[in-house]
Design a protein around this motif. Structure first.
Motif, mmCIF file in Angstrom:
data_model
loop_
_atom_site.group_PDB
_atom_site.id
_atom_site.type_symbol
_atom_site.label_atom_id
_atom_site.label_comp_id
_atom_site.label_asym_id
_atom_site.label_seq_id
_atom_site.Cartn_x
_atom_site.Cartn_y
_atom_site.Cartn_z
ATOM 1 N N ARG A 15 101.817 46.532 -14.878
ATOM 2 C CA ARG A 15 101.960 47.799 -15.442
ATOM 3 C C ARG A 15 101.891 48.752 -14.339
ATOM 4 O O ARG A 15 101.110 48.782 -13.303
ATOM 5 N N LEU A 16 102.895 49.871 -14.688
ATOM 6 C CA LEU A 16 103.054 50.879 -13.854
ATOM 7 C C LEU A 16 103.484 50.423 -12.283
ATOM 8 O O LEU A 16 102.946 50.680 -11.401
ATOM 9 N N GLU A 34 103.438 52.235 -18.597
ATOM 10 C CA GLU A 34 102.103 51.771 -18.954
ATOM 11 C C GLU A 34 102.333 51.573 -20.488
ATOM 12 O O GLU A 34 101.397 50.674 -20.831
ATOM 13 N N GLN A 54 109.166 49.728 -4.581
ATOM 14 C CA GLN A 54 107.927 49.772 -3.753
ATOM 15 C C GLN A 54 107.179 51.059 -3.963
ATOM 16 O O GLN A 54 106.062 51.234 -3.446
ATOM 17 N N ILE A 56 105.345 54.342 -6.159
ATOM 18 C CA ILE A 56 104.341 54.648 -7.089
ATOM 19 C C ILE A 56 104.935 54.892 -8.678
ATOM 20 O O ILE A 56 105.860 55.918 -8.666
ATOM 21 N N HIS A 58 104.914 56.694 -12.215
ATOM 22 C CA HIS A 58 104.192 57.303 -13.122
ATOM 23 C C HIS A 58 104.790 57.877 -14.253
ATOM 24 O O HIS A 58 105.863 58.385 -13.985
ATOM 25 N N ASN A 59 104.235 57.785 -15.555
ATOM 26 C CA ASN A 59 105.009 57.899 -16.566
ATOM 27 C C ASN A 59 106.227 57.141 -16.579
ATOM 28 O O ASN A 59 106.346 55.960 -16.310
ATOM 29 N N THR A 63 108.214 57.269 -7.622
ATOM 30 C CA THR A 63 108.328 58.128 -6.362
ATOM 31 C C THR A 63 108.824 56.984 -5.268
ATOM 32 O O THR A 63 108.055 56.214 -5.167
ATOM 33 N N PRO A 65 109.056 55.271 -1.851
ATOM 34 C CA PRO A 65 108.093 55.254 -0.933
ATOM 35 C C PRO A 65 108.477 56.093 0.544
ATOM 36 O O PRO A 65 107.510 56.230 1.396
ATOM 37 N N PRO A 81 113.933 69.915 -7.653
ATOM 38 C CA PRO A 81 115.207 70.518 -7.272
ATOM 39 C C PRO A 81 115.992 69.540 -6.485
ATOM 40 O O PRO A 81 117.023 69.935 -5.844
ATOM 41 N N ALA B 453 109.345 72.573 -2.584
ATOM 42 C CA ALA B 453 110.392 71.935 -3.477
ATOM 43 C C ALA B 453 111.940 71.977 -3.255
ATOM 44 O O ALA B 453 112.635 71.105 -3.330
ATOM 45 N N LEU B 524 100.819 62.206 -17.878
ATOM 46 C CA LEU B 524 100.553 60.822 -18.506
ATOM 47 C C LEU B 524 99.831 60.051 -17.456
ATOM 48 O O LEU B 524 98.710 59.590 -17.685
ATOM 49 N N ASN B 525 100.231 59.635 -16.383
ATOM 50 C CA ASN B 525 99.730 58.754 -15.343
ATOM 51 C C ASN B 525 99.667 59.391 -14.058
ATOM 52 O O ASN B 525 99.487 58.954 -12.965
ATOM 53 N N GLY B 526 99.689 60.647 -13.992
ATOM 54 C CA GLY B 526 99.556 61.121 -12.811
ATOM 55 C C GLY B 526 100.548 61.305 -11.896
ATOM 56 O O GLY B 526 101.843 61.354 -12.423
ATOM 57 N N CYS B 527 100.706 61.308 -10.606
ATOM 58 C CA CYS B 527 101.842 61.130 -9.785
ATOM 59 C C CYS B 527 101.352 60.542 -8.350
ATOM 60 O O CYS B 527 100.214 60.001 -8.363
ATOM 61 N N HIS B 528 102.271 60.469 -7.366
ATOM 62 C CA HIS B 528 102.175 59.877 -6.358
ATOM 63 C C HIS B 528 100.939 60.618 -5.309
ATOM 64 O O HIS B 528 100.380 60.050 -4.329
ATOM 65 N N ARG B 531 97.194 59.851 -7.656
ATOM 66 C CA ARG B 531 96.724 58.764 -7.968
ATOM 67 C C ARG B 531 96.064 57.911 -6.806
ATOM 68 O O ARG B 531 94.887 57.454 -6.931
ATOM 69 N N PRO B 532 96.685 58.066 -5.644
ATOM 70 C CA PRO B 532 95.807 57.204 -4.588
ATOM 71 C C PRO B 532 94.512 58.075 -4.248
ATOM 72 O O PRO B 532 93.684 57.548 -3.786
ATOM 73 N N GLN B 551 98.247 49.683 -8.206
ATOM 74 C CA GLN B 551 99.589 50.287 -8.374
ATOM 75 C C GLN B 551 99.525 51.780 -7.983
ATOM 76 O O GLN B 551 100.135 52.580 -8.403
ATOM 77 N N SER B 552 97.931 52.096 -7.855
ATOM 78 C CA SER B 552 97.688 53.638 -7.191
ATOM 79 C C SER B 552 97.454 53.557 -5.650
ATOM 80 O O SER B 552 97.236 54.488 -5.261
ATOM 81 N N ARG B 553 98.173 52.363 -5.232
ATOM 82 C CA ARG B 553 97.993 52.680 -3.881
ATOM 83 C C ARG B 553 99.450 52.868 -3.415
ATOM 84 O O ARG B 553 100.167 52.323 -3.724
ATOM 85 N N PHE B 554 99.761 53.557 -2.104
ATOM 86 C CA PHE B 554 100.664 53.697 -1.448
ATOM 87 C C PHE B 554 101.221 52.263 -0.785
ATOM 88 O O PHE B 554 100.459 51.726 -0.662
ATOM 89 N N ILE B 555 102.498 51.932 -1.043
ATOM 90 C CA ILE B 555 102.931 50.851 -0.728
ATOM 91 C C ILE B 555 102.371 49.936 0.480
ATOM 92 O O ILE B 555 101.806 49.122 0.521
ATOM 93 N N ARG B 558 99.099 48.630 -0.418
ATOM 94 C CA ARG B 558 99.290 47.485 -1.231
ATOM 95 C C ARG B 558 99.829 46.257 -0.639
ATOM 96 O O ARG B 558 99.255 45.213 -1.020
#
Lengths: 109, 819
Positions: A15-16, A34, A54, A56, A58-59, A63, A65, A81, B453, B524-528, B531-532, B551-555, B558
């Motif tokens: 999951r995720l 999820e 590879q 993360i 989310h929803n 992202t 890596p 953007p 951004a 919903l599940n946070g973001c990169h 989460r870490p 799954q909340s670890r950077f690659i 992991r």
């Protein structure tokens, strides 16, 4: 005509998380959200080709890596953007099994 | 069945920056909650009022400063009623009434009526040719006057007055500035800086009459001159009154809302009538009224949060900084710089260079700063001022700025104003100054986050953040919205790192979803980013209990290897203290050949790096390395990386202690521990310091009589020598202090905050007190570290190479042949 291919059990994908499917046309990343939806994208970030599998999850996004591009799983579009798009492939879950339909571009090399 | 939910009605009075910024923030948080109607008296869309001065000076056009087009309102389903003035708020029926008598109902009302220029009650003040400086209409009138007339008098030597005077001068008029006091911009500047400013404006041709009181404006059909208190007169065809602004709260007052110097609001930006909010220059919050843009943005955020019914953010007031928007004059002022008995001052004055800096300290913290001529460090001082940093440890070099503290980024650049457009600002993402300036003006960016951004500048390593902030300040003409004082952990929440860490402990939260639920995460599940961070906080808080969320670890963390640009990985085996053996080297050579590993490289931390390993080969590579007795070197971890050593007393003729032995001991005790950011150690056997211990997170320098322990150094993004922590006599004591220090950092550091940044934030003395002076506390910290180590000292490579952990991670799900 869509030709569905069985690629494995849903439980084999965290999951995720994501797993890779090797094809002659390149790797495809299969993601599981999820809520157990699955999505399939070419395993290449539109930015610099990073392996999205590879990243993360989310929803309904992942992202990359390498440089944190965020990609929408449903459309393959980079979240603004940032700009760019990754090929998507139809994917579905039936009775705990994951099915994938390769789009022409990746199926015919 | 109703297919459309009836929305609540939000009416906004005022189509300016504060009101629209609030609406924008509200749409971000709750896009479908309200039907929104905006009333604006001016016949324009929302424009950037702080840029009126550059328009007057001919450096920008009106189009350049428009923020929201009519299409923007349409796209967001906002009803814009421009050119319509609200004359009454009927609180009984919850309606606003327009000039034409139209009644519009509201469920929530937002008042953002801004302020009006103060017009002195002088004889002749209503004559044609006498104007304020507040809106586009005023600027138009000034520009027109500058083509028809010669002589202008500006009353008021404050920020606004000087900008008006500069603009008119640029348009070819003879300008005299009249000021009541003998210091220009007395609210922002001290007499010395005010004098320097006056001198350089005089060199450009501006004339000053000060101190002088204006007594009357002369003329019959049109202004012809000004008479002063001393009886003298001055000819003038145009008089600009720029003596200040007054919050515009007539409407609110008439409606019976409590007003003093502005509309009084609570910390949630509500007036005494809970359905009515107010933001911007028209409000008074905790006895303060603000006339700058940064506070207004902070208020807008809080107000939007409350309107969106999230309701936990509060506005605690703002510390403001000012820059004069006169091209070519560098001036920065922030905070409180009035002299006082409990304040100390650090002053640097270099008349020939035209540089003046005055930093005001109180209780070891910066409370005010006035910079003239060299303002490069303005944002840096301001950041410390807002953060309330204890600056005592850098006091002696403080006045020379960030660059002299090794905090100025990679290249220690000078003023951005002097840089060409091609100068690269962000080295990570290759973004040059011109691209940032272009994005700021074309895409109407205001904040550091916006710039990150859109351009990616400052979004990677962050060392150019100060420079990007300067480009923002310089492009917007200063007064941009600085990063909020309390930084949220990421965009998924308004809570800070400290809040999250505290709540995890207080509420006994033990999973990431539990933290997100309790703290009302916005995604919903946070973001990169978050989460870490949450994963680390939970791991550090509940050792042995929290189950690491892969799954909340950077690659890299992991898969226990470092991802490379082509998707392959690099593998670094541990070499305790940098010491290896022929057997290990042979195993490394064999592995490199067996798996066709293209590059073998020695790292800066005294290890060997195998680069270009395919992901599916990782478990087999590790199995071979394990067979030779090697384990993961954690070169990928936010955790203990390497302990670099010199050969010490065992070989070196200068060595005073066994530095290699101590290094190995430290590494064996501390390996496997997770920390907020990477931790690198070094032990040198004598003060010659061959292991370069004084630029590490923790460094030991052995001396004949014992061990000097240093910490909080860095030699990457920033070059920073370590701080001396303490000196001890035995290896065991050294180990205890270093472990306790690391544990304190583990418990208090923010995720990704290196040890030197943590030290900067909490203060060296604070740390020394708890790690060195308080022996009981030191031992308790040591015990907590030791306890958590029993759960983390299992080689992650062996688990995956031979014990089948995460088997799925390294193999593809399926391999499809060509059909």
């Amino acid at each position: 005509m869509t030709q569905w291919i069985e690629i494995g059990a849903l439980d084999e994908i965290p999951r995720l998380g994501s797993r890779v499917v090797r094809t002659p046309g390149g790797n495809i990343a299969v993601f599981r959200t999820e809520s157990d939806e699955v999505f399939a994208l070419d395993d290449r970030c539109p930015h610099k080709g990073g392996p999205l599998s590879q990243g993360i999850v989310h929803n309904k996004r992942v992202t990359c890596p390498l440089h944190n591009f965020v990609i929408e799983l449903a459309s393959g579009q980079a979240v603004a953007p940032d700009e760019g798009c990754t090929h998507t492939h139809p994917a579905k879950v039936e009775n705990g099994t994951v099915w994938l339909a390769l789009r022409q571009a990746a199926a015919v090399s | 069945m109703l297919d459309k939910v009836i929305k609540q009605k939000l009416v906004v009075i005022g189509n300016g920056m504060a009101g629209i910024r609030t609406v924008e923030a509200l749409l971000e948080r709750a896009p479908d909650l309200y039907d929104i109607t905006v009333f604006g008296s001016e016949p324009y869309g929302n424009y950037n009022r702080i840029l009126l001065s550059p328009v007057l000076a001919g450096e920008k056009t009106v189009d350049d400063i428009m923020l929201n087009t009519v299409e923007w309102y349409e796209d967001n389903n906002i009803t814009l009623r421009k050119g319509e003035t609200i004359t009454m708020i009927d609180r009984r029926t919850c309606e606003v009434v327009t000039e034409a008598g139209d009644r519009v109902p509201y469920d929530r009302l937002l008042i953002a009526t801004g302020s009006n220029p103060i017009m002195l009650p002088l004889p002749g003040k209503d004559l044609p040719g006498v104007i304020g400086f507040r809106d586009i209409h005023d600027v138009d009138r000034m520009i027109k006057a500058s083509t028809d007339y010669r002589n202008a008098v500006v009353i008021g030597g404050g920020l606004l007055g000087l900008e008006a005077a500069n603009g008119l001068m640029k348009r070819g008029m003879n300008v005299t500035v009249v000021h009541l006091l003998d210091t220009l911009m007395e609210r922002q500047l001290d007499p010395v800086a005010g004098g320097l400013l006056r001198k350089s404006l005089e060199e450009r041709g501006m004339v000053f009459k000060m101190p002088a009181q204006t007594q009357a404006i002369l003329g019959e059909d049109r202004v012809t001159g000004v008479r002063f208190g001393d009886g003298t007169e001055l000819a003038a065809d145009l008089v600009v009154m720029a003596v200040g602004i007054r919050p515009n709260f007539e409407l609110a007052k008439k409606a019976g809302l409590h007003c003093e110097r502005g509309i009084v609001v609570s910390d949630t930006m509500q007036t005494y009538d809970g359905r009515i909010y107010a933001v911007g220059e028209c409000v008074q919050h905790r006895r303060q009224v603000y006339g700058l843009v940064a506070p207004l943005f902070e208020q807008a955020k809080v107000c939007a949060n409350h309107l969106a019914m999230k309701g936990f953010a509060t506005y605690d007031g703002s510390v403001t900084s000012t820059k004069l928007k006169v091209t070519g004059i560098d001036l920065f002022s922030a905070g409180d710089f009035a002299p006082g008995p409990d304040k100390e001052e650090i002053v640097l004055q270099d008349a020939n260079r035209g540089v003046y800096k005055r930093i005001i300290l109180k209780d070891k913290k910066i409370v005010g700063a006035v910079l003239y001529g060299d303002t490069i460090d303005g944002p840096w001082y301001f950041q410390h001022l807002r953060d309330g940093t204890d600056v005592s440890h850098m006091r002696e070099r403080l006045v020379f700025g960030a660059a002299n503290l090794g905090d100025g980024g990679v290249s220690g650049q000078n003023s951005v104003a002097a840089m060409s457009d091609e100068t690269e600002i962000c080295g990570c993402n290759g973004v040059c100054k011109g691209a940032i300036v272009k994005a700021i003006s074309e895409k109407k960016l205001f904040t550091l986050d916006d710039v990150r951004a859109h351009t990616k500048a400052s979004s990677s390593c962050g060392s150019c953040t100060g420079l990007v902030e300067q480009v923002l300040a310089f492009t917007l003409g200063g007064d941009y919205s600085a990063a909020p004082k309390v930084k949220p952990l990421c965009k998924c929440t308004d809570h800070s790192h400290d809040d999250v860490r505290r709540v995890i402990v207080e509420q006994q939260l033990k999973t990431i979803p539990a933290v997100m639920r309790f703290m009302e995460w916005k995604t919903l599940n946070g973001c990169h980013s978050c989460r870490p961070a949450l994963n680390y906080y939970l791991l550090a808080t509940w050792p042995g209990e929290y189950r690491d969320d892969q799954q909340s670890r950077f690659i890299n963390e992991r898969v226990h290897a470092n991802i490379q640009k082509d998707g392959t990985y690099s593998v670094v085996p541990r070499m305790w203290g940098g010491v290896t053996t022929p057997r290990e080297l042979r195993a490394i050579a064999d592995v490199a050949e067996k798996f066709n590993i293209p590059t073998v490289k020695v790292t800066g931390g005294q290890r060997v790096d195998l680069l270009g390993v395919k992901k599916e080969d990782l478990p087999a590579v590790w199995a071979d390395l394990n067979d030779a007795g090697m384990v993961s070197g954690h070169a990928y971890a936010k955790g203990l990386r390497t302990v670099k050593t010199c050969v010490g007393s065992e070989w070196c003729r200068f060595g005073t202690q066994d530095s290699t032995g101590l290094g190995i001991k430290l590494e064996k005790f501390m390996w496997g521990s997770w920390t907020p950011a990477k931790v690198k150690l070094a032990v040198s056997g004598c003060p010659r310091n061959c292991a370069e211990a004084t630029c590490k997170d923790v460094g030991v320098v052995c001396v004949d009589s014992g061990y000097e322990i240093h910490f909080a150094g860095a030699a990457g993004l920033h070059i920073k020598g370590t701080e001396f922590l303490t000196k001890v006599e035995s290896e065991d004591e050294a180990l205890e202090v270093i472990v306790a220090l690391t544990q304190l950092y583990r418990e208090e550091g923010w995720y990704l905050e290196r040890m030197y940044k943590w030290c900067d934030r909490v203060g060296l003395e604070q740390i020394r007190k708890r790690v060195v002076d308080d022996v009981k506390n030191r031992k308790a910290l040591f015990e907590r570290f030791a306890y958590s180590q029993q759960f983390s000292q299992s080689d992650p490579w062996a688990e995956r190479a031979s014990r089948g952990v995460d088997r799925n991670e390294f193999a593809p799900l399926a391999e499809l042949e060509l059909a």
